[in-house]
Design a protein around this motif. Sequence first.
Motif, PDB file in Angstrom:
ATOM      1  N   TYR A  49       0.457  -5.134  19.163  1.00  7.92           N
ATOM      2  CA  TYR A  49      -0.219  -4.881  17.883  1.00  7.92           C
ATOM      3  C   TYR A  49      -0.936  -6.121  17.348  1.00  7.92           C
ATOM      4  N   GLU A  51      -0.069  -9.228  16.693  1.00  5.00           N
ATOM      5  CA  GLU A  51       0.413 -10.187  15.686  1.00  5.00           C
ATOM      6  C   GLU A  51       0.216 -11.584  16.251  1.00  5.00           C
ATOM      7  N   ARG A  78      -5.333  -1.893  13.997  1.00  3.52           N
ATOM      8  CA  ARG A  78      -3.914  -1.648  13.725  1.00  3.52           C
ATOM      9  C   ARG A  78      -3.637  -0.248  13.179  1.00  3.52           C
ATOM     10  N   ARG A  89      11.345  -3.565   7.500  1.00  2.00           N
ATOM     11  CA  ARG A  89      10.200  -4.103   6.740  1.00  2.00           C
ATOM     12  C   ARG A  89       9.588  -3.075   5.786  1.00  2.00           C
ATOM     13  N   LEU A  90      10.409  -2.560   4.917  1.00  2.00           N
ATOM     14  CA  LEU A  90       9.893  -1.668   3.880  1.00  2.00           C
ATOM     15  C   LEU A  90       9.630  -2.508   2.637  1.00  2.00           C
ATOM     16  N   ILE A  91       8.677  -2.073   1.822  1.00  2.00           N
ATOM     17  CA  ILE A  91       8.406  -2.792   0.576  1.00  2.00           C
ATOM     18  C   ILE A  91       9.438  -2.351  -0.450  1.00  2.00           C
ATOM     19  N   GLU A  92      10.273  -3.302  -0.872  1.00  2.00           N
ATOM     20  CA  GLU A  92      11.445  -2.953  -1.685  1.00  2.00           C
ATOM     21  C   GLU A  92      11.097  -2.377  -3.052  1.00  2.00           C
ATOM     22  N   THR A  93       9.922  -2.736  -3.561  1.00  2.00           N
ATOM     23  CA  THR A  93       9.571  -2.263  -4.907  1.00  2.00           C
ATOM     24  C   THR A  93       8.869  -0.905  -4.877  1.00  2.00           C
ATOM     25  N   LYS A  94       8.621  -0.388  -3.683  1.00  2.00           N
ATOM     26  CA  LYS A  94       7.964   0.920  -3.588  1.00  2.00           C
ATOM     27  C   LYS A  94       8.966   1.980  -3.160  1.00  2.00           C
ATOM     28  N   THR A  95       8.762   3.212  -3.641  1.00  2.00           N
ATOM     29  CA  THR A  95       9.654   4.303  -3.256  1.00  2.00           C
ATOM     30  C   THR A  95       9.380   4.685  -1.796  1.00  2.00           C
ATOM     31  N   GLU A  98       6.008   6.146  -1.506  1.00  2.00           N
ATOM     32  CA  GLU A  98       4.920   5.152  -1.596  1.00  2.00           C
ATOM     33  C   GLU A  98       4.832   4.263  -0.367  1.00  2.00           C
ATOM     34  N   PHE A 102       1.278   4.549   1.509  1.00  2.00           N
ATOM     35  CA  PHE A 102       0.452   3.342   1.523  1.00  2.00           C
ATOM     36  C   PHE A 102      -0.453   3.287   2.759  1.00  2.00           C
ATOM     37  N   THR A 103       0.122   3.664   3.902  1.00  2.00           N
ATOM     38  CA  THR A 103      -0.631   3.635   5.161  1.00  2.00           C
ATOM     39  C   THR A 103      -1.868   4.542   5.072  1.00  2.00           C
ATOM     40  N   ARG A 150       6.537   6.004   8.189  1.00  2.00           N
ATOM     41  CA  ARG A 150       5.366   5.194   7.836  1.00  2.00           C
ATOM     42  C   ARG A 150       4.490   4.927   9.065  1.00  2.00           C
TER      43      ARG A 150
ATOM     44  N   ARG B  19       7.027  -3.401 -12.129  1.00  2.00           N
ATOM     45  CA  ARG B  19       8.151  -3.547 -11.186  1.00  2.00           C
ATOM     46  C   ARG B  19       8.560  -4.998 -10.985  1.00  2.00           C
ATOM     47  N   ILE B 205       3.423  -6.822   5.439  1.00  2.00           N
ATOM     48  CA  ILE B 205       3.575  -5.419   5.837  1.00  2.00           C
ATOM     49  C   ILE B 205       2.252  -4.669   5.661  1.00  2.00           C
TER      50      ILE B 205
END
Lengths: 226, 295
Positions: A49, A51, A78, A89-95, A98, A102-103, A150, B19, B205
């Motif tokens: 991918y 990186e 990507r 690697r999830l965004i902690e502030t998003k449900t 979300e 996001f993708t 995701r 948030r 991310i």
Amino acid sequence: MIKMFNVTKRYENGIIALDNISVSIDKEEFVFIVGPSGAGKSTLIKLIYREILPTMGQVIINGRNINRFKKKEIPYFRRNIGVIFQDFRLIETKTVFENISFTLEVTETPTKEIKRRVYNVLEMVGLTHKADALPLQLSGGEQQRTAIARAIVNNPSLVVADEPTGNLDPKTSRQIMDIFKEINMRGATVVIASHALDIINEMNKRTIVVENHRIKKDIKKGAVCI
Amino acid sequence: MKMHSLRYALKQALKNIKRNGLMSLISVSTVTITLSILGILILLVSNLNFFATNLEQKLEISAFLAEGLSQSQQNQIEDQLLAFDNIQEVTFVSKEEALKNLEESMVDKKDLFDTIREDNPLPDSFEVHVNEVEGIPATANYIKDIEGVQEVYYGQDIVEQLLTLTKTLRKAGTVFMGLLLLATMFLISNTIKLTVFARRKEIEIMKLVGATNWFIRWPFMLEGIFIGSFGSLISIFIIFQIYRLILVKIYQSIPFIPFLTNNHLMLTISISIFFFGLTIGTLGSGFSLRKFLDV
């Protein structure tokens, strides 16, 4: 789909992660990459991918040499690859919703379509009831299923996973592998780096064994022993 | 940027502020506190400047004339005075007027004037106002050489001391303001950098799922705009409340000191502070992101 020719990767600190490897993975294949820690599995996945870039050799993904991308082209490249990590690697502030939607926001998918597709993948990974939860309110298996959702929500032709069951118990690991099988059956190429040999043996898929930064074996099907 | 993305960025920016509550609060407070200090200093320096200009405007040169000059000779002197570049205005003060003025300024010594009035010793004079106060000594020299002018007075020592004082005040004020401006920029952009750093994983991310740099940047920059403008609006309120309080206190004890209260200046300061906060908020987040976008 994936072609690597005489690829060597040496990191800035001098450590050689891959030493002159060549590998070819076809469209719609399901491939495991196994090997002990530090053998170079993650480096191989990261090259796919983009990186990282190879120090020597060529990496061709979907017919394009990753060395020759312009910076602007990388995001679009990507979007066609779903990536799953051991640490989710999830965004902690998003449900959960979300994190997945996001993708699709990135590709400017219409809102209605986003909702439909997110709920589709949530159903596939069995998390419809957790759509509004935050990652930290989920179990490890649920977090990984969110990360998988995701990765596949925009129907990528290639899904790569780096130790996706590394933090999970055997029962959850099997559930996760079933999801990967389904993704593969729907037409995506799946490449998974793992060292969960018992599960790999159960799956009975092509397995590439990496040891000491080189490819030691390439087993088409059947049990693996390292 | 398409409407869809703009709407998304706006929604994300507002959600992120909510948030990341604590970080948002820290950022707004930093903007508010630093801009309040900067604003109060700007007002202080502007007042010092105003005070200095006020003092300078009070400076004048008195040109005392010789006894017994005819009207035409007086007119000639006036013409010669007005011919000089730095002289803005001249006013003739006759010896009678001079005596009257003196009498008025020394009301309690009235008896003294009974004898003086019979034989007025004061000469006729011209009061000379200049354009540039720095040119007072040169102007005085020019006046001294005019025929019929007997003596020139401008309080050399006081003028020179005052000029040095106002010059120093202006310079120190400007330097201090410049330093504080830099410190403010540094503090605010550093705080924003910290908030971005706290969310570097999120940015990584986003990059890995194929977000373009601008797609990531927009919500952050909008957040910067909100934080910068909100912080600066609070600081504008604080600045003028404090200024008003200071003015009231000072007027109570020393009422004759002149202070700036004109609306034009207040508006200029408010607008400058608002745009400074807004710009630094936006650019600060834009620049802080750069480092983390290279994934």
